[in-house]
Write an enzyme that holds these catalytic residues in place. Structure first.
Site, PDB file in Angstrom:
ATOM      1  N   ASP A  77       0.827  -1.211   0.000  1.00  0.00           N
ATOM      2  CA  ASP A  77       0.000   0.000   0.000  1.00  0.00           C
ATOM      3  C   ASP A  77       0.863   1.263   0.000  1.00  0.00           C
ATOM      4  OD1 ASP A  77      -2.327   1.446   0.009  1.00  0.00           O
ATOM      5  OD2 ASP A  77      -2.741   1.187   2.147  1.00  0.00           O
ATOM      6  N   ASN A  99       1.327   3.424  -2.875  1.00  0.00           N
ATOM      7  CA  ASN A  99       1.927   3.843  -4.155  1.00  0.00           C
ATOM      8  C   ASN A  99       1.500   5.261  -4.531  1.00  0.00           C
ATOM      9  OD1 ASN A  99       2.727   1.221  -4.220  1.00  0.00           O
ATOM     10  ND2 ASN A  99       1.385   0.585  -5.895  1.00  0.00           N
ATOM     11  N   ARG A 106      -0.288   9.288  -9.780  1.00  0.00           N
ATOM     12  CA  ARG A 106      -0.377   8.028  -9.023  1.00  0.00           C
ATOM     13  C   ARG A 106       0.237   6.858  -9.793  1.00  0.00           C
ATOM     14  NH1 ARG A 106      -3.756   7.494  -4.830  1.00  0.00           N
ATOM     15  NH2 ARG A 106      -4.164   5.341  -5.430  1.00  0.00           N
ATOM     16  N   HIS A 123       2.629   3.347  -8.984  1.00  0.00           N
ATOM     17  CA  HIS A 123       2.356   1.931  -9.310  1.00  0.00           C
ATOM     18  C   HIS A 123       3.510   1.344 -10.120  1.00  0.00           C
ATOM     19  CE1 HIS A 123      -1.534   2.385  -7.588  1.00  0.00           C
ATOM     20  NE2 HIS A 123      -2.052   3.102  -8.561  1.00  0.00           N
ATOM     21  N   ASN A 159     -11.077  -2.427  -5.335  1.00  0.00           N
ATOM     22  CA  ASN A 159     -10.323  -1.440  -6.113  1.00  0.00           C
ATOM     23  C   ASN A 159     -10.980  -1.075  -7.447  1.00  0.00           C
ATOM     24  OD1 ASN A 159      -7.092  -2.633  -4.894  1.00  0.00           O
ATOM     25  ND2 ASN A 159      -8.237  -0.825  -4.239  1.00  0.00           N
ATOM     26  N   TRP A 160     -12.011  -1.837  -7.871  1.00  0.00           N
ATOM     27  CA  TRP A 160     -12.749  -1.454  -9.083  1.00  0.00           C
ATOM     28  C   TRP A 160     -13.451  -0.116  -8.899  1.00  0.00           C
ATOM     29  CZ3 TRP A 160     -11.610  -4.298 -13.199  1.00  0.00           C
ATOM     30  CH2 TRP A 160     -11.261  -5.639 -13.025  1.00  0.00           C
ATOM     31  N   ARG A 183       1.930  -4.811   6.164  1.00  0.00           N
ATOM     32  CA  ARG A 183       1.247  -3.764   5.399  1.00  0.00           C
ATOM     33  C   ARG A 183       2.084  -2.497   5.449  1.00  0.00           C
ATOM     34  NH1 ARG A 183      -4.981  -2.264   4.582  1.00  0.00           N
ATOM     35  NH2 ARG A 183      -4.650  -0.609   3.072  1.00  0.00           N
ATOM     36  N   GLU A 200       0.911 -13.003  12.472  1.00  0.00           N
ATOM     37  CA  GLU A 200       1.449 -11.841  13.179  1.00  0.00           C
ATOM     38  C   GLU A 200       1.325 -10.664  12.208  1.00  0.00           C
ATOM     39  OE1 GLU A 200       2.565 -11.899  16.331  1.00  0.00           O
ATOM     40  OE2 GLU A 200       2.252 -14.064  16.487  1.00  0.00           O
TER      41      GLU A 200
HETATM   42  C1  IPE Z   1      -5.516  -2.646  -0.298  1.00  0.00           C
HETATM   43  O1  IPE Z   1      -5.109  -1.341  -0.509  1.00  0.00           O
HETATM   44  C2  IPE Z   1      -5.397  -3.434  -1.535  1.00  0.00           C
HETATM   45  C3  IPE Z   1      -4.071  -3.509  -2.157  1.00  0.00           C
HETATM   46  C4  IPE Z   1      -2.933  -3.151  -1.653  1.00  0.00           C
HETATM   47  C5  IPE Z   1      -4.085  -4.068  -3.472  1.00  0.00           C
HETATM   48  P1  IPE Z   1      -6.143  -0.118  -0.592  1.00  0.00           P
HETATM   49  O2  IPE Z   1      -5.325   1.102  -0.613  1.00  0.00           O
HETATM   50  O3  IPE Z   1      -7.089  -0.318  -1.699  1.00  0.00           O
HETATM   51  O4  IPE Z   1      -6.922  -0.259   0.799  1.00  0.00           O
HETATM   52  P2  IPE Z   1      -7.915   0.737   1.546  1.00  0.00           P
HETATM   53  O5  IPE Z   1      -9.064   0.971   0.649  1.00  0.00           O
HETATM   54  O6  IPE Z   1      -7.153   1.987   1.836  1.00  0.00           O
HETATM   55  O7  IPE Z   1      -8.293   0.016   2.805  1.00  0.00           O
HETATM   56  C1  IPE Z   2      -1.530   0.275  -3.391  1.00  0.00           C
HETATM   57  O1  IPE Z   2      -1.265   1.634  -3.390  1.00  0.00           O
HETATM   58  C2  IPE Z   2      -1.769  -0.286  -4.772  1.00  0.00           C
HETATM   59  C3  IPE Z   2      -3.151  -0.653  -5.075  1.00  0.00           C
HETATM   60  C4  IPE Z   2      -4.155  -0.669  -4.249  1.00  0.00           C
HETATM   61  C5  IPE Z   2      -3.414  -1.069  -6.441  1.00  0.00           C
HETATM   62  P1  IPE Z   2      -2.447   2.685  -3.422  1.00  0.00           P
HETATM   63  O2  IPE Z   2      -2.818   2.941  -4.843  1.00  0.00           O
HETATM   64  O3  IPE Z   2      -3.560   2.247  -2.546  1.00  0.00           O
HETATM   65  O4  IPE Z   2      -1.765   3.973  -2.820  1.00  0.00           O
HETATM   66  P2  IPE Z   2      -2.396   4.982  -1.768  1.00  0.00           P
HETATM   67  O5  IPE Z   2      -2.885   4.185  -0.600  1.00  0.00           O
HETATM   68  O6  IPE Z   2      -3.497   5.701  -2.460  1.00  0.00           O
HETATM   69  O7  IPE Z   2      -1.256   5.883  -1.396  1.00  0.00           O
HETATM   70 MG    MG Z   3      -4.018   2.500  -0.588  1.00  0.00          MG
END
Ligand code: IPE
Ligand code: IPE
Ligand code: MG
Length: 251
Positions: free
Chosen positions: A20, A22, A33, A37, A68-69, A188, A207
Site C-alpha cells: 500500500d 503507491n 499516481r 504503481h 479497487n474497481w 502492510r 502476526e
Molecule cells: C488494499 O489497498 C489493496 C491492495 C494493496 C491491493 P487499498 O489502498 O485499496 O486499501 P484501503 O481501501 O485503503 O483500505
Molecule cells: C496500493 O497503493 C496499490 C493498489 C491498491 C493497487 P495505493 O494505490 O492504494 O496507494 P495509496 O494508498 O493511495 O497511497
Molecule cells: Mg491504498
C-alpha cells in the site's frame, strides 16, 4: 545476504503483503499516481528475490482488491495494463529461477488478454519447486470464503455431505491456497493498520506488521526488519507462555 542469517525453523513459511501507499508516495514527489504503481514493481522484485534467497516457502502479494474497481476508471485501466506488461516481462525470469507463480482472486472479471497471460504464466511455472508467489488480484477475503461455502453447499444439496459433518477443514479445503500453509506474517506498508478484506481465513493467526514506509520504498532491508520482528514474537496459539516454554524444554 546469506541464508544463514536466520535459522530456517524460525522463518515464517508464508508471508503476505498488502502493498500500500503507491499513490501517496508518487504524490509526495509531485508525480501522478501511476508513477507510484510503476515504481512499485521494483519493490516486488526485491521482495521476491530476498524472500526466495532466505528460503521462504510462500509469498502472497495483494495487487488489486475486489474493492479497487471503485477507483477512477483511468487508474483501473492503467493498473490492468501494468499487470499485463509486468506479467509478460517478468514471467520468464521467475521461471528461470524455479519460482511458481499463481494468481488468486476472481479472474473472470479481467479482460480476455489478461486472463490468457495469467493462464500462460501459471502453466509455465506450475511444476517449479521453488518459492510460490501468489498474486492476489480481484481478490477479497469474503469472496474467497463465500466461494468455499458455495462449494460445500452444493455438496450438501447433492447429499454428498450432511451439515453436521461440515468442519473447518471442509471449508478450508475449498479456499484459495488450500494446499499452502496459513499466513505466518502479514506486512502492510504506508502506515495503514487495517486488513482491507485480504485473506481473512488464512490470516487467523498471522502476526501483523505495519510499517510507515510506502510500498515503493520497501526493499530488502525492510523485509529483513519485518522478519526479525516476526522472529522475536512469541506465537502462543491460545496457550500460555509457560506452556510454550515447557514444550520447548521437552523438544
Ligand atoms: C488494499 O489497498 C489493496 C491492495 C494493496 C491491493 P487499498 O489502498 O485499496 O486499501 P484501503 O481501501 O485503503 O483500505
Ligand atoms: C496500493 O497503493 C496499490 C493498489 C491498491 C493497487 P495505493 O494505490 O492504494 O496507494 P495509496 O494508498 O493511495 O497511497
Ligand atoms: Mg491504498
Amino acid at each position: 545476504m546469506p541464508n544463514s542469517q536466520f535459522s530456517s525453523d524460525l522463518l515464517p513459511q508464508h508471508i503476505a503483503i498488502i502493498m500500500d501507499g503507491n499513490g501517496r508516495w508518487a504524490k509526495k514527489q509531485g508525480k501522478p499516481r501511476l508513477y507510484g504503481h510503476r515504481m512499485a514493481v521494483k519493490s516486488v522484485r526485491d521482495t521476491i528475490s530476498t524472500a526466495s534467497r532466505l528460503g521462504i516457502k510462500v509469498v502472497t502479494l495483494f495487487a488489486f482488491s475486489s474493492e479497487n474497481w471503485k477507483r477512477p476508471e483511468e487508474e483501473v485501466s492503467l493498473l490492468m495494463d501494468l499487470f499485463i506488461t509486468v506479467l509478460t516481462r517478468e514471467v520468464k525470469k521467475l521461471h528461470k529461477n524455479n519460482l511458481k507463480l499463481r494468481v488468486i482472486g476472481d479472474k473472470t472479471r479481467f479482460n480476455k488478454a489478461l486472463q490468457q497471460k495469467i493462464f500462460d504464466a501459471e502453466a509455465l511455472t506450475e511444476n517449479n519447486s521453488g518459492m510460490v508467489i501468489n498474486v492476489a488480484a480481484n481478490y477479497g477475503g469474503r469472496w474467497d470464503i463465500t466461494e468455499a461455502v458455495k462449494y460445500v453447499a452444493t455438496q450438501v444439496a447433492s447429499g454428498e455431505l450432511i451439515p453436521e459433518n461440515i468442519t473447518e477443514d471442509k471449508i478450508s479445503q475449498h479456499l484459495s491456497m488450500s494446499d499452502l500453509p496459513d499466513v505466518d506474517l502479514m506486512i502492510r506498508t504506508s502506515g495503514e493498520c487495517r486488513i482491507s478484506n485480504f485473506m481473512l481465513w488464512q490470516m487467523a493467526y498471522a502476526e501483523l506488521y505495519f510499517t510507515e514506509l510506502f510500498w515503493p520504498e520497501f526493499n530488502e532491508q525492510a523485509l529483513l526488519d519485518a522478519i526479525t520482528w516476526f522472529i522475536n514474537r512469541e506465537r502462543r496459539f491460545g496457550c500460555t507462555s509457560e506452556q510454550l516454554q515447557s514444550l520447548m524444554k521437552e523438544k
